[in-house]
Design a protein around this motif. Structure first.
Motif, PDB file in Angstrom:
ATOM      1  N   ALA A 148      17.217 -32.723  -7.736  1.00 33.10           N
ATOM      2  CA  ALA A 148      17.361 -32.567  -6.281  1.00 33.10           C
ATOM      3  C   ALA A 148      17.987 -31.225  -5.927  1.00 33.10           C
ATOM      4  CB  ALA A 148      18.209 -33.707  -5.713  1.00 33.10           C
ATOM      5  N   ARG A 149      17.641 -30.736  -4.740  1.00 27.54           N
ATOM      6  CA  ARG A 149      18.307 -29.560  -4.183  1.00 27.54           C
ATOM      7  C   ARG A 149      19.326 -30.062  -3.163  1.00 27.54           C
ATOM      8  NH1 ARG A 149      12.682 -26.366  -3.723  1.00 27.54           N
ATOM      9  NH2 ARG A 149      12.358 -27.890  -2.079  1.00 27.54           N
ATOM     10  N   PHE A 150      20.574 -29.714  -3.353  1.00 29.83           N
ATOM     11  CA  PHE A 150      21.640 -30.317  -2.557  1.00 29.83           C
ATOM     12  C   PHE A 150      21.746 -29.660  -1.183  1.00 29.83           C
ATOM     13  CE2 PHE A 150      22.341 -32.454  -6.289  1.00 29.83           C
ATOM     14  CZ  PHE A 150      23.467 -33.254  -6.286  1.00 29.83           C
ATOM     15  N   ASN A 151      21.828 -30.530  -0.167  1.00 31.04           N
ATOM     16  CA  ASN A 151      22.103 -30.098   1.196  1.00 31.04           C
ATOM     17  C   ASN A 151      23.056 -31.120   1.815  1.00 31.04           C
ATOM     18  OD1 ASN A 151      20.527 -32.334   1.820  1.00 31.04           O
ATOM     19  ND2 ASN A 151      18.698 -31.129   2.338  1.00 31.04           N
ATOM     20  N   ALA A 152      23.327 -31.012   3.105  1.00 31.01           N
ATOM     21  CA  ALA A 152      24.309 -31.908   3.747  1.00 31.01           C
ATOM     22  C   ALA A 152      23.877 -33.367   3.669  1.00 31.01           C
ATOM     23  CB  ALA A 152      24.502 -31.488   5.209  1.00 31.01           C
ATOM     24  N   ILE A 153      22.577 -33.628   3.778  1.00 35.11           N
ATOM     25  CA  ILE A 153      22.085 -35.011   3.722  1.00 35.11           C
ATOM     26  C   ILE A 153      22.310 -35.603   2.336  1.00 35.11           C
ATOM     27  CG2 ILE A 153      20.010 -36.453   3.870  1.00 35.11           C
ATOM     28  CD1 ILE A 153      18.923 -34.485   5.943  1.00 35.11           C
ATOM     29  N   VAL A 154      21.934 -34.853   1.301  1.00 38.53           N
ATOM     30  CA  VAL A 154      22.085 -35.325  -0.074  1.00 38.53           C
ATOM     31  C   VAL A 154      23.553 -35.535  -0.418  1.00 38.53           C
ATOM     32  CG1 VAL A 154      21.783 -34.671  -2.491  1.00 38.53           C
ATOM     33  CG2 VAL A 154      19.929 -34.289  -0.856  1.00 38.53           C
ATOM     34  N   ILE A 155      24.398 -34.586  -0.045  1.00 38.54           N
ATOM     35  CA  ILE A 155      25.832 -34.693  -0.352  1.00 38.54           C
ATOM     36  C   ILE A 155      26.457 -35.892   0.356  1.00 38.54           C
ATOM     37  CG2 ILE A 155      28.075 -33.565  -0.067  1.00 38.54           C
ATOM     38  CD1 ILE A 155      26.580 -30.877  -0.444  1.00 38.54           C
ATOM     39  N   SER A 156      26.093 -36.119   1.619  1.00 38.78           N
ATOM     40  CA  SER A 156      26.632 -37.261   2.363  1.00 38.78           C
ATOM     41  C   SER A 156      26.211 -38.579   1.715  1.00 38.78           C
ATOM     42  CB  SER A 156      26.138 -37.218   3.815  1.00 38.78           C
ATOM     43  OG  SER A 156      26.581 -36.057   4.471  1.00 38.78           O
ATOM     44  N   ALA A 157      24.931 -38.693   1.345  1.00 36.94           N
ATOM     45  CA  ALA A 157      24.424 -39.934   0.747  1.00 36.94           C
ATOM     46  C   ALA A 157      25.091 -40.208  -0.596  1.00 36.94           C
ATOM     47  CB  ALA A 157      22.910 -39.844   0.580  1.00 36.94           C
ATOM     48  N   LEU A 158      25.177 -39.179  -1.444  1.00 31.78           N
ATOM     49  CA  LEU A 158      25.784 -39.382  -2.760  1.00 31.78           C
ATOM     50  C   LEU A 158      27.292 -39.633  -2.669  1.00 31.78           C
ATOM     51  CD1 LEU A 158      23.895 -36.786  -4.996  1.00 31.78           C
ATOM     52  CD2 LEU A 158      23.554 -39.258  -4.860  1.00 31.78           C
ATOM     53  N   SER A 159      27.936 -39.077  -1.655  1.00 36.07           N
ATOM     54  CA  SER A 159      29.372 -39.338  -1.459  1.00 36.07           C
ATOM     55  C   SER A 159      29.609 -40.817  -1.191  1.00 36.07           C
ATOM     56  CB  SER A 159      29.910 -38.498  -0.296  1.00 36.07           C
ATOM     57  OG  SER A 159      29.814 -37.125  -0.583  1.00 36.07           O
ATOM     58  N   ILE A 160      28.798 -41.379  -0.290  1.00 36.33           N
ATOM     59  CA  ILE A 160      28.909 -42.810  -0.009  1.00 36.33           C
ATOM     60  C   ILE A 160      28.633 -43.623  -1.277  1.00 36.33           C
ATOM     61  CG2 ILE A 160      27.659 -44.737   1.097  1.00 36.33           C
ATOM     62  CD1 ILE A 160      29.670 -43.634   2.953  1.00 36.33           C
ATOM     63  N   TYR A 161      27.609 -43.214  -2.011  1.00 37.49           N
ATOM     64  CA  TYR A 161      27.250 -43.955  -3.229  1.00 37.49           C
ATOM     65  C   TYR A 161      28.404 -43.972  -4.233  1.00 37.49           C
ATOM     66  CZ  TYR A 161      24.967 -45.167  -7.615  1.00 37.49           C
ATOM     67  OH  TYR A 161      24.652 -45.753  -8.811  1.00 37.49           O
ATOM     68  N   ILE A 162      28.991 -42.822  -4.484  1.00 33.40           N
ATOM     69  CA  ILE A 162      30.073 -42.738  -5.462  1.00 33.40           C
ATOM     70  C   ILE A 162      31.285 -43.549  -5.015  1.00 33.40           C
ATOM     71  CG2 ILE A 162      31.729 -41.162  -6.535  1.00 33.40           C
ATOM     72  CD1 ILE A 162      29.484 -39.015  -6.437  1.00 33.40           C
ATOM     73  N   LEU A 163      31.657 -43.411  -3.730  1.00 31.43           N
ATOM     74  CA  LEU A 163      32.830 -44.121  -3.214  1.00 31.43           C
ATOM     75  C   LEU A 163      32.634 -45.636  -3.248  1.00 31.43           C
ATOM     76  CD1 LEU A 163      33.648 -41.796  -0.180  1.00 31.43           C
ATOM     77  CD2 LEU A 163      35.009 -42.057  -2.263  1.00 31.43           C
ATOM     78  N   TYR A 164      31.459 -46.083  -2.832  1.00 39.10           N
ATOM     79  CA  TYR A 164      31.199 -47.527  -2.829  1.00 39.10           C
ATOM     80  C   TYR A 164      31.053 -48.070  -4.253  1.00 39.10           C
ATOM     81  CZ  TYR A 164      30.703 -48.283   2.197  1.00 39.10           C
ATOM     82  OH  TYR A 164      30.959 -48.440   3.542  1.00 39.10           O
ATOM     83  N   ALA A 165      30.462 -47.300  -5.145  1.00 37.79           N
ATOM     84  CA  ALA A 165      30.355 -47.739  -6.541  1.00 37.79           C
ATOM     85  C   ALA A 165      31.742 -47.876  -7.166  1.00 37.79           C
ATOM     86  CB  ALA A 165      29.502 -46.757  -7.343  1.00 37.79           C
TER      87      ALA A 165
END
Length: 404
Positions: A80-97
């Motif tokens: 993936a190429r990281f942008n604000a959308i990708v970073i926001s989605a993965l942040s939620i994923y990591i925190l919830y995991a």
């Protein structure tokens, strides 16, 4: 990132394609899952990493969600190429995991304390969900609230031109005020995460609905990123959403690998680290792709599981012990209904086979029937949920792309 590096050095046009990147991500995560799940299962079984009190060699271990996170993050970094959308989605994923991982660890520690005599079994049953439900819900809301505020400021026009079922954005545009957007995002992400967690009660029950939901998300992300397709289908154009597609590919690939080992008889279960993490990621992507109002349709299975549990608890309290469902979440309600039906049918069969003069009490007949009842009840419920999930996917795609 790795594909981008190759593109800059090799200048192969295929590497620009996000669909190609998604296919690479899916295959890579599937292969990694197939390779890494067996040693993980062996290690967790050796450490008795399960919340079940009865130890058995056939007992599935938990949690697969730890490996989910490792594979998805690693493959996303490569494709993936990281942008604000990708970073926001993965942040939620990591925190919830992480919330789910702590929950899984607390369950196992409580079980081991019972086995050593440090804790009574009754107290374990009270803490069957690991950390307190109120603490867990509070963390859901706090993390979703913070990420939604950051996303609002850094994702371009995230609250503009929200897509609503049956409505063309060429005729009606819906722009959400800041606090309305933040509240919808916060509670929406938490609700989807909770719904996936409640659905993960039978082998593969949550997995296939997750796959169908992520397929919808990937299609939306790709269409919205293309001016020609979004213009033709009358949906809002959103630059950069196609970078979500490789991440979805990684998620679906690892879920396919998980199905390989979670299909009956299951060797490993998702655990809260898996269900809460992926539920949070899915909820975040609905918000980031501006299709939050399609959640009641495509994610109906998850919301039904969440709503049935909430209504059961609420009604139980206000009615002083009465229940709406035989058991919640709703898949357990269907289990009870089917078991009662199977027992009744078996009792009738036994009675018809009794010889004259034979007499068995109703209690004895019921015990015999329960022993002989259909062992495939869970399988039937699971497959019906899967079928509903695919039908909802088709329905939602038709509504999103054609019905305006």
């Amino acid at each position: 990132m790795f594909l981008e590096f190759l593109l800059q050095n090799l200048d192969i046009s295929l590497l620009r394609s996000r669909l190609f990147a998604a296919c690479c991500a899916l295959v890579m995560s599937f292969i990694l899952g197939i390779i890494l799940f067996p040693p993980l299962i062996k290690f967790l079984r050796k450490k008795d990493f399960s919340s079940e009190l009865e130890k058995s060699k056939s007992q599935p271990v938990q949690p697969a969600g730890i490996l989910f996170a490792a594979i998805i993050i690693a493959v996303s970094l490569l494709t993936a190429r990281f942008n604000a959308i990708v970073i926001s989605a993965l942040s939620i994923y990591i925190l919830y995991a992480l919330i789910g991982a702590v929950d899984d660890i607390v369950k196992v520690r409580s079980k081991k304390k019972i086995q050593s005599g440090e804790q009574k079994k009754k107290s374990y049953l009270y803490k069957a969900d690991g950390i307190s439900a109120n603490v867990r819900l509070g963390l859901y809301l706090i993390f979703a609230f913070l990420v939604s505020i950051v996303a609002y400021h850094y994702v371009p026009d995230i609250n503009k031109n929200i897509t609503i079922p049956f409505v063309s954005t060429n005729r009606v545009t819906v722009d959400l005020p800041f606090w309305v957007f933040v509240l919808i995002a916060t509670f929406g992400i938490a609700a989807v995460a909770n719904g996936v967690n409640f659905t993960d009660g039978l082998d593969t029950l949550a997995t296939v609905p997750l796959i169908t939901n992520f397929i919808f998300v990937a299609i939306v992300a790709y269409i919205a990123s293309r001016p020609d397709w979004s213009g033709y289908l009358l949906v809002p154009f959103a630059s950069g959403t196609n970078e979500v597609v490789p991440i979805v590919g990684a998620v679906i690939g690892v879920l396919f690998a998980y199905l390989w080992f979670n299909s009956s008889p299951s060797s490993i279960i998702m655990g809260d680290s898996g269900s809460i993490g992926l539920g949070g990621l899915l909820g975040a992507l609905f918000i980031l792709l501006k299709v939050e109002f399609f959640v009641p349709i495509i994610a109906f299975v998850f919301l039904a599981e969440f709503a049935s549990s909430f209504l059961q608890m609420f009604y139980f309290k206000i009615s002083k012990g009465k229940r709406i469902f035989k058991c919640a979440p709703v898949h357990h309600h269907f289990q009870f209904l089917m078991r009662e039906k199977n027992c009744f049918c078996k009792i009738q069969d036994i009675k018809s086979e009794l010889k004259d003069g034979d007499n068995l009490s109703d209690e004895t007949l019921a015990k015999i029937a329960r022993r002989w009842q259909n062992k495939d009840i869970n399988s039937k419920i699971i497959w019906r949920f899967h079928i509903v999930s695919f039908i909802l996917l088709v329905l939602t795609l038709v509504l999103y792309m054609k019905v305006r």
